[in-house]
Design an enzyme around this catalytic site. Structure first.
Site, PDB file in Angstrom:
ATOM      1  N   LYS A 290       0.932  -1.285  -0.224  1.00  0.00           N
ATOM      2  CA  LYS A 290      -0.091  -0.150   0.282  1.00  0.00           C
ATOM      3  C   LYS A 290       0.656   0.849   0.294  1.00  0.00           C
ATOM      4  CE  LYS A 290      -4.529  -1.853   1.743  1.00  0.00           C
ATOM      5  NZ  LYS A 290      -5.063  -1.614   3.043  1.00  0.00           N
TER       6      LYS A 290
ATOM      7  N   LYS B 168      -4.587 -12.584  -7.558  1.00  0.00           N
ATOM      8  CA  LYS B 168      -6.004 -12.502  -7.024  1.00  0.00           C
ATOM      9  C   LYS B 168      -6.633 -11.989  -7.551  1.00  0.00           C
ATOM     10  CE  LYS B 168      -7.928 -11.028  -2.328  1.00  0.00           C
ATOM     11  NZ  LYS B 168      -7.813 -10.445  -1.286  1.00  0.00           N
TER      12      LYS B 168
ATOM     13  N   LYS C  10     -10.613  -5.939  -5.478  1.00  0.00           N
ATOM     14  CA  LYS C  10     -11.432  -4.829  -5.132  1.00  0.00           C
ATOM     15  C   LYS C  10     -11.904  -3.916  -6.593  1.00  0.00           C
ATOM     16  CE  LYS C  10     -12.478  -4.612  -1.047  1.00  0.00           C
ATOM     17  NZ  LYS C  10     -13.663  -4.095   0.536  1.00  0.00           N
TER      18      LYS C  10
END
Ligand code: TRP
Length: 336
Positions: free
Chosen positions: A115, A197, A200
């Site tokens: 992040k 993966k 979202k």
């Protein structure tokens, strides 16, 4: 009604629209716990602000996430559904736990590294201490089991380390939690790159199935899913795309990989992709309808939030008063 039951806790961030991965990997399984466990499911809006959010959007998504929990089958009568910022004890415990968490431990968190790379202009302290807030979420409720996707495993390990460390210093205070990662559906991969993966926040909408996608959108996305140049529906080296579709199909229909292979033997990828698309669209259709009904009923959602926060606060206050006593805070006038 919940007395002596063991506790399950999980949280979902109210950011981005939830994906098929969130649904199959986590939320769909949540409802199966409520007979055996006391279950807390939390919309973690405080975690969400570790990256910059549009306030109006965050507010709306908090309602949406709650509505989606319910639409996915979580009955508010049988589960405690609540919003993290409605129970201030989360922030209170997070501070205490910050003082029992090492800088080095937090620096090693792979999600923090990822992040910070993505938000290089906003590497704030909250992003760094995100995992202690998550530990606080879990430890406040003395949760034994924490259903999460496997990207959260490292955070769960840290929560266990913090709990053990605190217990070691002050005597038994927290239940040491265990991650619950459903084996078959722990990971649903991106339809555009089946080695990544399903996320979202993927910018490529074709890579992601959203729980609220319309039927034709779902079918189209599966049609475009990246596969290998072969034509047989079976497991094997270099067939990550097909295996991802097989695990999605298996998770929705309950069929084993062997059964799927024989069902589609002699058929091509086109037939298989269509079958996967249709079964997913069918499975999500009810969720979408229920979501539409619930999200139009703000008053009901607010009632659920209020009830959830009250229930959650009761449990959280019990743990907090233990913690306060152990670390040596003086009694507060209102709880003396
Ligand atoms: N970090 C989790 C995620 O992004 C969400 C979360 C916050 C959570 N607190 C939690 C999950 C406590 C389980 C338990 O998926």
């Amino acid at each position: 009604m919940f007395k002596d039951k063991k506790v399950v806790f999980s949280g979902v961030q109210p950011t981005g629209m939830l994906t098929l991965g969130n649904y199959l990997g986590a939320i769909k399984n949540f409802s199966s716990f409520s007979d055996e466990y006391r279950c807390y499911y939390c919309v973690v809006d405080m975690h969400a602000i570790t990256v910059r959010q549009n306030p109006a959007e965050l507010r709306r998504r908090t309602y949406d996430t709650l509505a989606l929990y319910i639409a996915c089958g979580l009955d508010p009568e049988k589960n405690v559904l609540f919003v993290q910022s409605h129970v201030p004890a989360h922030a209170e415990l997070a501070w205490v736990l910050d003082c029992y968490t090492m800088f080095g431990e937090l620096s090693r968190m792979t999600q923090f590294k990822d992040k910070s790379a993505k938000n290089a202009d906003n590497i704030n302290a909250g992003l760094f201490t995100y995992p202690t807030l998550m530990a606080a979420d879990i430890l406040l409720y003395q949760a034994e089991l924490v259903p999460v996707g496997d990207d959260q495993k490292q955070h769960l390990e840290l929560s266990r380390d913090i709990a053990n460390r605190f217990n070691g210093v002050y005597g038994e205070t927290f239940v040491v939690p265990e991650a619950y990662i459903p084996k078959t559906t722990a990971r649903i991969y991106s339809l555009a790159d089946p080695t990544k993966k399903m996320s979202k926040s993927d910018e490529n909408e074709n890579a992601v199935i959203r729980i609220l996608d319309e039927r034709d959108v779902i079918i189209r996305k599966f049609k475009r899913a990246v596969t290998d140049s072969g034509c047989e529906v079976r497991r094997g080296e270099g067939k990550e795309g097909i295996m991802n579709l097989m695990s999605i199909y298996g998770a929705v229909t309950g069929k084993s990989p062997d059964e799927i292979e024989s069902e589609f033997s002699g058929k091509g990828y086109g037939d298989f992709k269509l079958a996967v698309g249709e079964c997913v669209a069918d499975a999500l259709c009810g969720v979408r309808e229920e979501f539409a009904r619930l999200s139009a009923d703000k008053k009901y959602l607010e009632e659920v939030m209020a009830r959830g926060a009250e229930e959650a606060s009761r449990a959280a206050c019990r743990t907090m008063s233990k913690v306060r006593r152990k670390v040596g805070f003086t009694d507060r006038a209102d709880v003396r």
